[in-house]
Motif scaffolding. Structure first.
Motif, PDB file in Angstrom:
ATOM      1  N   ARG A  55       9.150   7.344  -6.356  1.00  0.00           N
ATOM      2  CA  ARG A  55       9.710   5.979  -6.672  1.00  0.00           C
ATOM      3  C   ARG A  55      11.227   5.654  -6.742  1.00  0.00           C
ATOM      4  O   ARG A  55      11.792   6.634  -7.324  1.00  0.00           O
ATOM      5  N   GLY A  56      11.615   4.572  -6.282  1.00  0.00           N
ATOM      6  CA  GLY A  56      12.938   4.375  -6.271  1.00  0.00           C
ATOM      7  C   GLY A  56      13.529   3.523  -5.082  1.00  0.00           C
ATOM      8  O   GLY A  56      13.032   3.782  -4.010  1.00  0.00           O
ATOM      9  N   ASN A  57      14.264   2.301  -5.386  1.00  0.00           N
ATOM     10  CA  ASN A  57      14.320   1.503  -4.214  1.00  0.00           C
ATOM     11  C   ASN A  57      15.860   1.809  -3.410  1.00  0.00           C
ATOM     12  O   ASN A  57      16.269   1.331  -2.370  1.00  0.00           O
ATOM     13  N   GLY A  58      16.574   2.867  -3.809  1.00  0.00           N
ATOM     14  CA  GLY A  58      17.838   3.366  -3.162  1.00  0.00           C
ATOM     15  C   GLY A  58      18.738   2.371  -3.211  1.00  0.00           C
ATOM     16  O   GLY A  58      19.713   2.612  -2.325  1.00  0.00           O
ATOM     17  N   ALA A  59      18.928   1.380  -4.169  1.00  0.00           N
ATOM     18  CA  ALA A  59      20.063   0.487  -4.132  1.00  0.00           C
ATOM     19  C   ALA A  59      21.301   1.013  -4.544  1.00  0.00           C
ATOM     20  O   ALA A  59      22.583   0.801  -3.765  1.00  0.00           O
ATOM     21  N   ASN A  97      17.423  11.019  -1.529  1.00  0.00           N
ATOM     22  CA  ASN A  97      17.147  10.033  -0.738  1.00  0.00           C
ATOM     23  C   ASN A  97      15.620   9.934  -0.653  1.00  0.00           C
ATOM     24  O   ASN A  97      15.106  10.470   0.220  1.00  0.00           O
ATOM     25  N   LYS A  98      15.289   9.080  -1.469  1.00  0.00           N
ATOM     26  CA  LYS A  98      13.750   9.010  -1.891  1.00  0.00           C
ATOM     27  C   LYS A  98      12.890   8.657  -0.647  1.00  0.00           C
ATOM     28  O   LYS A  98      13.310   7.509  -0.285  1.00  0.00           O
ATOM     29  N   GLN A  99      11.747   9.264  -0.319  1.00  0.00           N
ATOM     30  CA  GLN A  99      10.923   8.820   0.802  1.00  0.00           C
ATOM     31  C   GLN A  99       9.588   8.338   0.092  1.00  0.00           C
ATOM     32  O   GLN A  99       9.423   7.243   0.453  1.00  0.00           O
ATOM     33  N   THR A 113      11.732  15.265   1.463  1.00  0.00           N
ATOM     34  CA  THR A 113      10.828  16.001   2.342  1.00  0.00           C
ATOM     35  C   THR A 113      11.880  16.797   3.412  1.00  0.00           C
ATOM     36  O   THR A 113      11.219  16.898   4.347  1.00  0.00           O
ATOM     37  N   PHE A 114      12.880  17.269   2.779  1.00  0.00           N
ATOM     38  CA  PHE A 114      13.923  17.944   3.392  1.00  0.00           C
ATOM     39  C   PHE A 114      13.144  19.194   4.239  1.00  0.00           C
ATOM     40  O   PHE A 114      12.097  19.780   3.682  1.00  0.00           O
ATOM     41  N   ARG A 148      15.570   3.799   6.958  1.00  0.00           N
ATOM     42  CA  ARG A 148      14.544   4.341   7.955  1.00  0.00           C
ATOM     43  C   ARG A 148      14.012   5.515   7.114  1.00  0.00           C
ATOM     44  O   ARG A 148      14.946   6.265   6.721  1.00  0.00           O
ATOM     45  N   PRO A 149      12.553   5.805   7.361  1.00  0.00           N
ATOM     46  CA  PRO A 149      12.142   6.961   6.767  1.00  0.00           C
ATOM     47  C   PRO A 149      12.627   8.272   7.348  1.00  0.00           C
ATOM     48  O   PRO A 149      12.720   8.031   8.876  1.00  0.00           O
TER      49      PRO A 149
END
Length: 290
Positions: free
Chosen positions: A119-123, A114-116, A142-143, A276-277
């Motif tokens: 790079r990556g749009n999460g689609a 789940n990139k915060q 960022t876990f 949401r971040p």
């Protein structure tokens, strides 16, 4: 409550980015908490992104072999200790690869990045949360570890038993500490304009007591339910704020599972949380088939 203790068959999606190493590190943490049977790592080579000269069967076979070798080497160099398989596909759409592999083998859990800040749009992640038939865990780079507490987002719906069951799988962390369970319900009550504050307080109090009583009756052996009011905030914001305030490492919540494309992006609490971040790992539970 009877808790399912069967070893888990896990599928992990890799994309050959920096996110992969974060996932490998997090799986090392999960392995010391959950009972893994076997893990399959899946990467899809999107043929639409390859030059035309590399689309022959021989070239694709060669690329798949090289990618599989790299992923296997990365897994072994991470010091992870469990049985695993590596599957490399070459489909036009990555969701097709995940769908095909799930038809051949039932998985208990899908783990994705789940990139915060990466790079990556999460689609793809957003689609798979909806479409994949098993629970899906989204891990931000960022876990936080070790895992010390788990938030259970309770709605008194068809998701509740699954949320509680999964939460109870998180018993002790790698330090041998008991993982704290934090069941929470966000009370979202309609208040008509200009409603007196005294009436608002009374309705809120009555709802809180009713939900606490219902929880205690259904799950008397579990920790008391925390009921919070969303007030002017949305439910997603209230859940995020609560998880952050409690320094929770994982949040478990239910999400509608539907293969209909029209349902993929309908607004919901889960969809709001997805965009949401967050530093919290999100575990999305699907409705029970029972």
């Amino acid at each position: 409550m009877e808790i399912t203790k069967a070893p888990l068959k896990v599928l992990v999606g890799l994309d050959l980015s920096k996110m992969d190493q974060h996932l490998l590190d997090y799986i090392n943490t999960l392995e010391q908490i959950l009972d893994f049977d076997k893990i399959t790592f899946l990467h899809n080579i999107k043929v639409t992104e390859l030059p035309s000269g590399m689309l022959s069967a021989d070239k694709l076979d060669e690329i798949r072999r090289k990618v599989k070798t790299k992923i296997t080497r990365d897994i072994k160099s991470s010091g992870l200790n469990y049985a695993f398989d590596v599957a490399v596909t070459s489909d036009r759409f990555s969701e097709t690869s995940f769908s095909n592999i799930s038809e051949k083998q039932r998985y208990d859990l899908l783990i994705l990045g789940n990139k915060q800040n990466l790079r990556g749009n999460g689609a793809l992640t957003n689609k798979l949360v909806r479409l994949f038939p098993s629970p899906v865990m989204l891990v931000p780079e960022t876990f936080k570890t070790p895992i010390k507490s788990v938030v259970e987002a309770i709605t008194f719906s068809k998701y509740t038993k699954g949320i509680v069951d999964w939460s109870n799988k998180f018993e002790t962390n790698r330090l041998g500490e008991t993982i704290v369970k934090l069941p929470v319900h966000v009370s979202k009550i309609f208040y008509y304009p200009l409603m007196p504050q005294k009436e608002i307080d009374q309705i809120t109090q009555e709802d809180r007591l009713a939900k606490e009583k219902k929880w205690a009756k259904e799950f008397p052996e579990l920790k008391p339910l925390k009921v919070i009011s969303s007030h002017e905030e949305g439910i997603a914001t209230s859940l995020n704020n609560y998880a952050e305030a409690e320094n929770a490492e994982v949040m478990i919540l239910g999400i509608k599972s539907d293969s209909m494309i029209k349902d993929l992006f309908i607004g919901s609490v889960a969809n709001e949380i997805l965009i949401r971040p967050t530093n919290v790992a999100l575990l999305f539970i699907k409705p029970s088939k029972a």
